[in-house]
Design an enzyme around this catalytic site. Sequence first.
Site, PDB file in Angstrom:
ATOM      1  CG  PHE A 129      32.136  49.425  44.858  1.00 33.73           C
ATOM      2  CD1 PHE A 129      31.250  48.988  44.162  1.00 33.73           C
ATOM      3  CD2 PHE A 129      32.446  48.814  45.878  1.00 33.73           C
ATOM      4  CE1 PHE A 129      30.259  47.768  44.669  1.00 33.73           C
ATOM      5  CE2 PHE A 129      31.838  47.815  46.700  1.00 33.73           C
ATOM      6  CZ  PHE A 129      30.424  47.256  45.842  1.00 33.73           C
TER       7      PHE A 129
ATOM      8  CG  ASP B 207      38.324  47.750  42.983  1.00 31.00           C
ATOM      9  OD1 ASP B 207      37.968  46.721  42.441  1.00 31.00           O
ATOM     10  OD2 ASP B 207      37.466  48.085  44.157  1.00 31.00           O
TER      11      ASP B 207
ATOM     12  NE  ARG C 111      25.607  45.556  38.523  1.00 28.57           N
ATOM     13  CZ  ARG C 111      26.335  45.374  39.362  1.00 28.57           C
ATOM     14  NH1 ARG C 111      27.435  46.037  39.472  1.00 28.57           N
ATOM     15  NH2 ARG C 111      26.305  44.455  40.392  1.00 28.57           N
TER      16      ARG C 111
ATOM     17  CE1 TYR D  93      31.430  39.818  45.337  1.00 27.39           C
ATOM     18  CE2 TYR D  93      33.157  39.396  47.048  1.00 27.39           C
ATOM     19  CZ  TYR D  93      32.170  40.189  46.467  1.00 27.39           C
ATOM     20  OH  TYR D  93      32.227  41.452  46.911  1.00 27.39           O
ATOM     21  CE  LYS D  94      31.545  42.351  42.629  1.00 27.70           C
ATOM     22  NZ  LYS D  94      32.498  43.614  43.086  1.00 27.70           N
TER      23      LYS D  94
HETATM   24  C1  LIG Z   1      32.419  43.980  44.524  1.00 27.17           C
HETATM   25  C2  LIG Z   1      33.470  45.086  44.494  1.00 27.17           C
HETATM   26  C3  LIG Z   1      34.237  45.362  45.676  1.00 27.17           C
HETATM   27  C4  LIG Z   1      33.848  44.509  46.995  1.00 27.17           C
HETATM   28  O1  LIG Z   1      34.538  44.814  48.000  1.00 27.17           O
HETATM   29  P1  LIG Z   1      34.570  43.601  49.270  1.00 27.17           P
HETATM   30  O2  LIG Z   1      35.333  43.988  50.376  1.00 27.17           O
HETATM   31  O3  LIG Z   1      35.449  42.282  48.613  1.00 27.17           O
HETATM   32  O4  LIG Z   1      33.175  43.235  49.647  1.00 27.17           O
HETATM   33  C5  LIG Z   1      34.964  46.458  45.796  1.00 27.17           C
HETATM   34  N1  LIG Z   1      35.028  47.278  44.912  1.00 27.17           N
HETATM   35  C6  LIG Z   1      34.348  47.256  43.798  1.00 27.17           C
HETATM   36  C7  LIG Z   1      34.581  48.025  42.492  1.00 27.17           C
HETATM   37  C8  LIG Z   1      33.603  46.105  43.476  1.00 27.17           C
HETATM   38  O5  LIG Z   1      32.565  46.214  42.349  1.00 27.17           O
END
Ligand SMILES: *Cc1c(COP(=O)(O)O)cnc(C)c1O
Length: 410
Positions: free
Chosen positions: A123, A195, A369, A220-221
């Site tokens: 990510f 992560d 997705r 939030y996921k």
């Molecule tokens: C959604 C997501 C994030 C989000 O990071 P924020 O800093 O909380 O916005 C980070 N890493 C991954 C792998 C994600 O899918």
Amino acid sequence: MQNTVQQLDDNDPLAHKRNAFVLPENMIYLDGNSLGALTRRSSERVQEVVRQQWGQDLIGGWNLHDWINLPQLTGEKIAPLLGAKSGQVIVCDSISVNLFKLLTTALSMQPGRVRVLSEQGNFPTDLYMVQGVQTLLGEQRCELRSVASEQLEQEFTEDVAVLLLTHVNFRSGHIHDMQRLTRLAHEKGILVIWDLAHSAGAVPLTLDLCKVDFAVGCGYKYLNGGPGAPAFIYAAEKHHSAVQQPLSGWMGHANPFAFTEDYQPALGIKQFLTGTPSILALAALDAALDVFADVDMHQLRDKSITMTEVFLALKDQHAELSELQLISPMDSQCRGSQLSFSHPQAYAICQALITKGVVPDFRAPDIIRFGFAPLYLSFANIQQAIEVLCSIMQEQSFLQSRFQQKRAVT
Ligand SMILES: *Cc1c(COP(=O)(O)O)cnc(C)c1O
């Protein structure tokens, strides 16, 4: 298949959980991996916090409603979902900010080593944050190396300070073997940060058992904490006395209300806090987590796997869907709670689906997705989604120009 779908719903031990959520009537929501749905509990709790706690109790709320301890209390609700014993999880900030804290901390625990190993296709924010730390500290203190997934293990050497990986890949849904990679990294003295953005609340986790050093994850996921809900940090207890994170704000101080001039970190997981928590956002997440209280994560995982398998089996029955190329692992054990497909018109197909009430998301450059949140989706929903997808692909309605316009958030 009609019968099977009906049977699967009839025998679904989690079917009743849908009532815990507020969902629009005519929508099949396949994007719980981007923004989880609203729980009734969050809706009620936020109203109560706004009207009663903030409205009537004002500053007294910090003590009266224990707002001050909410980051830890909410962390304690997440801990069982991570396979973490008490005192190791706290809710605060975003994943990006928390990665900064953990990366700098882990680097400081590894004198003589500067490399942060990660993977191509991780990510972006994870890689961006390492790049930022590298700019801040200089390459003689932090050096990002990202390699292809298949090459990771051969890069585990005694030069590496930190291994930073995302457990479930956001594009493909591929799951890394956490236990194996953590063990192999430890054999070379590497600290490991996972992560868990697409794992927490979707797949069973065993952080303590895997001896993970640190982890971050998303509120939030799959945890349904609401748009921009705070993230969480996991830090293994054995590291609590060895570390000092650099975002040394007053909320992470041993005694914030003593107002002393010098920073002294709190003992334990609290030291990862920085500034004042957003109580409205935290309350929404805290309430949403109650929905998980009696959920067996293995049961949830079983439903998630069956959902992705049913989706693929139904897809295979329709020749008009053959242009959608699966890029998620074929083996359901090796993927998270999502299916991703590539198609040159992925964006437009996604938009056309949304106007028909089926909501997946698009990930650049060419991926659709579909996320499967087992707490609020039925097998009938999967079948309906496939039917809508079929009609769009048959009619080629996605070619209309209104579906080609890209918006700021995809
Ligand atoms: C959604 C997501 C994030 C989000 O990071 P924020 O800093 O909380 O916005 C980070 N890493 C991954 C792998 C994600 O899918």
